[in-house]
Enzyme design. Structure first.
Site, mmCIF file in Angstrom:
data_model
loop_
_atom_site.group_PDB
_atom_site.id
_atom_site.type_symbol
_atom_site.label_atom_id
_atom_site.label_comp_id
_atom_site.label_asym_id
_atom_site.label_seq_id
_atom_site.Cartn_x
_atom_site.Cartn_y
_atom_site.Cartn_z
ATOM 1 N N ASN A 42 0.842 -1.190 0.000
ATOM 2 C CA ASN A 42 0.000 0.000 0.000
ATOM 3 C C ASN A 42 0.886 1.251 0.000
ATOM 4 O O ASN A 42 1.802 1.372 0.807
ATOM 5 C CB ASN A 42 -0.882 -0.040 1.263
ATOM 6 N N CYS A 82 -10.388 -4.913 -0.304
ATOM 7 C CA CYS A 82 -11.513 -3.972 -0.346
ATOM 8 C C CYS A 82 -12.265 -4.115 -1.673
ATOM 9 O O CYS A 82 -11.861 -4.874 -2.554
ATOM 10 C CB CYS A 82 -10.992 -2.548 -0.201
ATOM 11 N N CYS A 85 -10.028 -3.455 -4.821
ATOM 12 C CA CYS A 85 -9.065 -4.515 -5.145
ATOM 13 C C CYS A 85 -9.782 -5.799 -5.531
ATOM 14 O O CYS A 85 -9.333 -6.532 -6.423
ATOM 15 C CB CYS A 85 -8.128 -4.718 -3.959
HETATM 16 ZN ZN LIG Z 1 -7.980 -2.321 -1.728
#
Ligand SMILES: [Zn+2]
Length: 149
Positions: A42, A82, A85
């Site tokens: 991330n 999420c 994704c």
């Molecule tokens: Zn995500």
């Protein structure tokens, strides 16, 4: 499965993210033959990015690939993916998603299954601990990451 090179790469990426002060989530995309196509973590805080979750960073780092490559691939991620994704995994029709943990957050696992993608949850302690520590230290950044006010 916690000894899969793809999972180990994802976990290493999550640790890198933590060391950079970012959201400690890592990912790796692994081809049917075991080749690691890409890996990443991330980068929202590091790059001021709206979209660079670990899985998106990984797809981006893997670069442009033919559709057939995604279809046999496994996406490893240290946290339940999420909606964004999940959407990438569904769009490219990856074969399998292996998730480090889903105690912190449950993303689109049901949607993945509905679309015929195998979902495996490892309940990995280190993945959980990385997230617990980050959320305790930076609760606002965590909410921002998952689109919560
Ligand atoms: Zn995500």
């Amino acid at each position: 499965m916690e000894t899969d090179p793809g999972f180990i790469a994802a976990l290493e990426e999550a640790r890198k993210g933590a060391a950079e002060g970012g959201v400690p989530i890592g990912s790796a995309l692994v081809a049917a033959d075991g080749t690691i196509l890409g890996r990443g973590h991330n980068m929202r805080l590091q790059k001021g990015s709206a979209t660079l979750h670990a899985e998106i960073s990984t797809f981006e780092n893997a670069g442009r690939l033919p559709a057939s490559v995604y279809r046999g691939a496994t996406c490893y991620t240290t946290l339940s993916p999420c909606d964004m994704c999940t959407g990438s995994c569904v769009m490219y029709k990856v074969k399998r998603v292996v998730i480090g943990e889903n105690e912190t957050f449950v993303g689109g696992e049901e949607y993945l299954k509905q679309r015929g993608i195998e979902v495996v949850v490892l309940k990995n302690k280190e993945c959980q601990e990385l997230m617990k520590k980050f959320i305790a230290e930076k609760p606002e950044e965590w909410n921002e990451d998952i689109g919560e006010p």
